[in-house]
Scaffold this motif. Sequence first.
Motif, mmCIF file in Angstrom:
data_model
loop_
_atom_site.group_PDB
_atom_site.id
_atom_site.type_symbol
_atom_site.label_atom_id
_atom_site.label_comp_id
_atom_site.label_asym_id
_atom_site.label_seq_id
_atom_site.Cartn_x
_atom_site.Cartn_y
_atom_site.Cartn_z
ATOM 1 N N THR A 330 33.116 27.808 31.874
ATOM 2 C CA THR A 330 33.394 29.202 32.231
ATOM 3 C C THR A 330 33.710 29.297 33.721
ATOM 4 O O THR A 330 32.955 28.792 34.551
ATOM 5 N N LEU A 331 34.846 29.914 34.025
ATOM 6 C CA LEU A 331 35.325 29.988 35.410
ATOM 7 C C LEU A 331 35.528 31.435 35.811
ATOM 8 O O LEU A 331 36.111 32.205 35.057
ATOM 9 N N VAL A 332 35.045 31.796 37.004
ATOM 10 C CA VAL A 332 35.272 33.140 37.545
ATOM 11 C C VAL A 332 36.087 33.017 38.828
ATOM 12 O O VAL A 332 35.757 32.207 39.702
ATOM 13 N N PHE A 333 37.152 33.799 38.903
ATOM 14 C CA PHE A 333 38.019 33.806 40.087
ATOM 15 C C PHE A 333 38.068 35.219 40.672
ATOM 16 O O PHE A 333 38.832 36.054 40.191
ATOM 17 N N PRO A 334 37.262 35.507 41.704
ATOM 18 C CA PRO A 334 37.390 36.813 42.354
ATOM 19 C C PRO A 334 38.808 36.940 42.920
ATOM 20 O O PRO A 334 39.372 35.960 43.420
ATOM 21 N N GLY A 335 39.367 38.161 42.867
ATOM 22 C CA GLY A 335 40.759 38.355 43.249
ATOM 23 C C GLY A 335 41.061 38.190 44.729
ATOM 24 O O GLY A 335 42.161 37.799 45.106
#
Lengths: 424, 162
Positions: A330-335
């Motif tokens: 699971t990967l999260v990329f803040p904008g």
Amino acid sequence: MIGMSMTITEKILAQHAGLEEVVPGQLITAKLDMVLANDVTAPVAVKEFVKFEVDSVFDRSKVALVLDHFTPNKDIASAEQSKQVREFARRHEIEHFYDVGKVGIEHCLLPEQGLTLPGDLIIGADSHTCTYGALGAFATGVGSTDLAAGLATGEAWFRVPESIKFVFHGTKFQPWVSGKDLILYVIGKIGVDGARYQAMEFTGEGISALSMDGRFTMCNMAIEAGAKNGIIAPDEKTFAYLEGRSKRPYTVYTSDPDAKYAQVFEFDVADIPLQVAFPHLPENTKSVQEASGVKIDQVVIGSCTNGRMEDLRMAAQILRGHKVHPHVRTLVFPGTQEIYRQAMHEGLIDTFIEAGVAVSTPTCGPCLGGHMGILAKGERALATTNRNFVGRMGHPESEVYLANPAVAAASAIRGQIAHPEEVV
Amino acid sequence: MGKAWKFGHDIDTDVIIPARYLNNSDPEHLAKHCMEDGDVTFAEKVQEGDILVAGKNFGCGSSREHAPIAIKAAKVKVVIAESYARIFYRNALNIGLPILECPEAVAGINAGDEVTVDLESGKVENLTQKTSFQARPFPPFMQELINTGGLIPYVRGRKKNA
């Protein structure tokens, strides 16, 4: 009022073309308020720009160059491309040049920095430039040659598009339903070429009830229905968003009540369930219930579509106190950096790491199969991104499903596509 | 005369040129990977003068000008589709790649058919099936724009002659 009735899109185009009025189908030349390119499209534009044999760009304060696609550079070739853009930016003293450390995903970054305002006319060498329509601007994607011409002259030609009006009645959203679900629902109804060459205008109580982040998501995906632009008239929420961001005056346009539309669609938001788009087109939408149980290998939360605060808060709310499934990366990329820092202050980053999620610096990377989360043959991802084309996130035999951040987070926990209510 | 390569509806720019190859914008490099995720044999087997035939909404998705550049550098003579996505359409003309809209020709051409296209008149002839179709030809200025290699050489040429 004197003159003919116009839509918000027609009014912005007319004003920038120096005309009293315009009609769909008319070809116009219009002045540009902002011209944008990234590390993939700018190198081609720069090559074309040189051929104009002009000394400088039309206005160095109206150009944004954002190194967000293959950065931090994934290989030597992409580092060379970034270098080319960087050198161009320095030579022409481009005011809004964003490099690693300052950079964010362009369509999260520019509105956040107050560079795109209501009433603006914006072109970008990136198809998701239509995002800025959420602020009541006319914004559209172009190729590198058109971009080069815009850099040199500050103008571009347009065919005035017909407008399609989408009216969202009511405010009784089903639980966890967001702007992403509304736009996927529309694309499912009209198809990936349902608004080809046209303007998509979103309106109604349902749109007024949406946050700015939700509105950006909706206009962002107008291109996935083939539209030239997506647009929402500014309101109090828009003005509140612009507070402290806008550094120049702006003009608010709204559609006349009797403006002409090619088509009008009306929906009640209460009828729209959580959506999942199946491979390999964004129009292949089903309700999350119908998608339930599809096993996944990766979840990606972020992108110019869903990498804003509301998206991260929604994902964290689901993930808090849970662990992601051991078989799901699971990967999260803040904008943007600002969003990253805000997420940190709110403890969201802690929640993600505690849940077993990888948190990355802002980049477009995985959304277009560039880097940071490429899929192997036969693998399947659920992503909050905008496209699920063949090979979009990696191997041509991998698959991408599209959904909102709550569905993505719930699915990461369950290891298969899941309704948020299964885990909270 | 060229051989027809046929593709379906909604062929997106990721199929035309996957993003994994966009770290280099050299046309020869892009040509090597043209249509790779739609037909892995295309780039290797396509011959100069071949024709690309596709359904509706060809070139949907990204604004990458690399897509028409890849097709042009693969030496495809012309694209014939039922319809085009708008950014692709504009990009193709801007870089001088001829594209025609002709649903009848798309329906009447099978993969591998020998086809000739006269860009000036818009006439499409299927030599294999002995049929012909009429696409709307480009107006003379667009024809000249394509012949000179795209928007910028066209504009520069006109400036010099002015």
